[in-house]
Design a protein around this motif. Structure first.
Motif, PDB file in Angstrom:
ATOM      1  N   ASN A   6      38.091 -81.268  21.359  1.00 39.19           N
ATOM      2  CA  ASN A   6      39.030 -81.229  22.492  1.00 39.19           C
ATOM      3  C   ASN A   6      39.421 -79.796  22.828  1.00 39.19           C
ATOM      4  O   ASN A   6      39.655 -79.464  24.003  1.00 39.19           O
ATOM      5  CB  ASN A   6      40.271 -82.069  22.186  1.00 39.19           C
ATOM      6  N   ILE A   7      39.465 -78.927  21.823  1.00 34.69           N
ATOM      7  CA  ILE A   7      39.766 -77.513  22.072  1.00 34.69           C
ATOM      8  C   ILE A   7      38.598 -76.856  22.809  1.00 34.69           C
ATOM      9  O   ILE A   7      38.783 -76.105  23.772  1.00 34.69           O
ATOM     10  CB  ILE A   7      40.048 -76.771  20.749  1.00 34.69           C
ATOM     11  N   ILE A   8      37.377 -77.154  22.348  1.00 30.32           N
ATOM     12  CA  ILE A   8      36.191 -76.586  22.999  1.00 30.32           C
ATOM     13  C   ILE A   8      36.114 -77.048  24.444  1.00 30.32           C
ATOM     14  O   ILE A   8      35.866 -76.247  25.358  1.00 30.32           O
ATOM     15  CB  ILE A   8      34.918 -77.006  22.242  1.00 30.32           C
ATOM     16  N   LYS A   9      36.341 -78.340  24.685  1.00 31.82           N
ATOM     17  CA  LYS A   9      36.271 -78.877  26.040  1.00 31.82           C
ATOM     18  C   LYS A   9      37.299 -78.208  26.947  1.00 31.82           C
ATOM     19  O   LYS A   9      37.029 -77.888  28.102  1.00 31.82           O
ATOM     20  CB  LYS A   9      36.489 -80.394  26.026  1.00 31.82           C
ATOM     21  N   SER A  10      38.471 -77.973  26.422  1.00 36.07           N
ATOM     22  CA  SER A  10      39.519 -77.300  27.196  1.00 36.07           C
ATOM     23  C   SER A  10      39.108 -75.869  27.543  1.00 36.07           C
ATOM     24  O   SER A  10      39.336 -75.402  28.660  1.00 36.07           O
ATOM     25  CB  SER A  10      40.822 -77.294  26.405  1.00 36.07           C
ATOM     26  N   MET A  11      38.470 -75.183  26.597  1.00 36.11           N
ATOM     27  CA  MET A  11      38.034 -73.809  26.830  1.00 36.11           C
ATOM     28  C   MET A  11      36.871 -73.742  27.806  1.00 36.11           C
ATOM     29  O   MET A  11      36.679 -72.731  28.495  1.00 36.11           O
ATOM     30  CB  MET A  11      37.625 -73.161  25.504  1.00 36.11           C
ATOM     31  N   PHE A  12      36.082 -74.812  27.894  1.00 35.87           N
ATOM     32  CA  PHE A  12      34.863 -74.815  28.711  1.00 35.87           C
ATOM     33  C   PHE A  12      35.066 -75.417  30.098  1.00 35.87           C
ATOM     34  O   PHE A  12      34.107 -75.860  30.737  1.00 35.87           O
ATOM     35  CB  PHE A  12      33.759 -75.591  27.983  1.00 35.87           C
ATOM     36  N   GLN A  13      36.278 -75.395  30.614  1.00 35.15           N
ATOM     37  CA  GLN A  13      36.537 -75.989  31.923  1.00 35.15           C
ATOM     38  C   GLN A  13      35.830 -75.257  33.068  1.00 35.15           C
ATOM     39  O   GLN A  13      35.610 -75.828  34.135  1.00 35.15           O
ATOM     40  CB  GLN A  13      38.044 -76.042  32.189  1.00 35.15           C
ATOM     41  N   ASN A  14      35.474 -74.008  32.867  1.00 36.31           N
ATOM     42  CA  ASN A  14      34.746 -73.256  33.889  1.00 36.31           C
ATOM     43  C   ASN A  14      33.267 -73.118  33.559  1.00 36.31           C
ATOM     44  O   ASN A  14      32.562 -72.303  34.156  1.00 36.31           O
ATOM     45  CB  ASN A  14      35.344 -71.849  34.056  1.00 36.31           C
ATOM     46  N   VAL A  15      32.784 -73.923  32.606  1.00 37.25           N
ATOM     47  CA  VAL A  15      31.384 -73.851  32.197  1.00 37.25           C
ATOM     48  C   VAL A  15      30.618 -75.053  32.757  1.00 37.25           C
ATOM     49  O   VAL A  15      31.052 -76.200  32.597  1.00 37.25           O
ATOM     50  CB  VAL A  15      31.252 -73.823  30.661  1.00 37.25           C
TER      51      VAL A  15
END
Length: 218
Positions: A6-15
């Motif tokens: 969930n942390i990775i997904k949050s960080m990857f919102q512009n990916v």
């Protein structure tokens, strides 16, 4: 160390991830999307900036070029050996890709990725609107593999031509390409549930980029 998905997904919102089969236009798509939206292009093998850190004990597939006897060994592997190596490289590259993306998200720009990350992992770290699958029929991805004049493919072609039996070497390498672009691989992508575009005679680069931009909500 484990970073929760969930942390990775949050960080990857512009990916925005693009995956799929060979010769489907993935590299071109990420390049043109980055240009259109003033973003960052992560083309094929963008994780190579970390290759100096790999170790043959932990990344035996990525380290293959340092451990192989010569390039004739590379082109003469069986289709199964070649396919297993490709799969192994993709799995080992996942962590390198992720680390590179962690670096790039700090730039606060949209990032377009020609990715090796598996569909299973992408489901955990991203979502439907940030993933696209590009497909190309096996006949095209195999028969036109050497049509692109990039240096890596031309080097491989040169090694094939230097083999003791170039015709046999080419036939074997094409079987390797057929293996990694098999009907089963194609259908696995096609039935993944992600947004999918198929490259055919009616496809144009501009139309493909427009469709991807619409899917990504850009």
């Amino acid at each position: 160390m484990h970073i929760p998905n969930n942390i990775i997904k949050s960080m990857f919102q512009n990916v925005y991830f693009i995956t799929g089969t060979a010769y489907a236009g993935k590299s071109t798509a990420v390049k043109l999307l980055a240009e259109r939206f003033d973003g960052i292009c992560c083309g094929e093998n963008y994780h190579d900036v970390f290759m100096k850190h790999i170790d043959k004990e932990f990344q035996p597939n990525l380290a293959y070029f340092d451990t192989m006897k010569d390039w004739q060994e590379f082109i003469s592997r069986t289709p199964d050996e070649y396919a297993n190596w490709i799969d192994g490289c993709s799995k080992e590259a996942e962590s390198l890709e992720s680390i590179r993306l962690f670096q790039l998200v700090a730039e606060d720009k949209k990032i377009f990725v020609d990715t090796n990350i598996s569909l299973e992992t992408l489901r955990e770290i991203s979502d439907y609107q940030h993933i696209a699958v590009l497909l190309c029929p096996q006949s095209t991805s195999v028969d036109r593999f050497f049509d692109r004049g990039d240096s890596e493919k031309m080097f491989i072609l040169d090694q094939i031509n230097q083999a003791n039996n170039p015709e046999q070497a080419m036939a074997n390498y094409r079987k390797c390409l057929e293996k990694i672009n098999s009907k089963e691989v194609y259908e696995w992508y096609a039935n993944s549930g992600f947004y999918t575009l198929v490259r055919d005679g009616n496809s144009t680069i501009e139309n493909t980029i427009d469709k991807l931009a619409l899917h990504f909500g850009l």
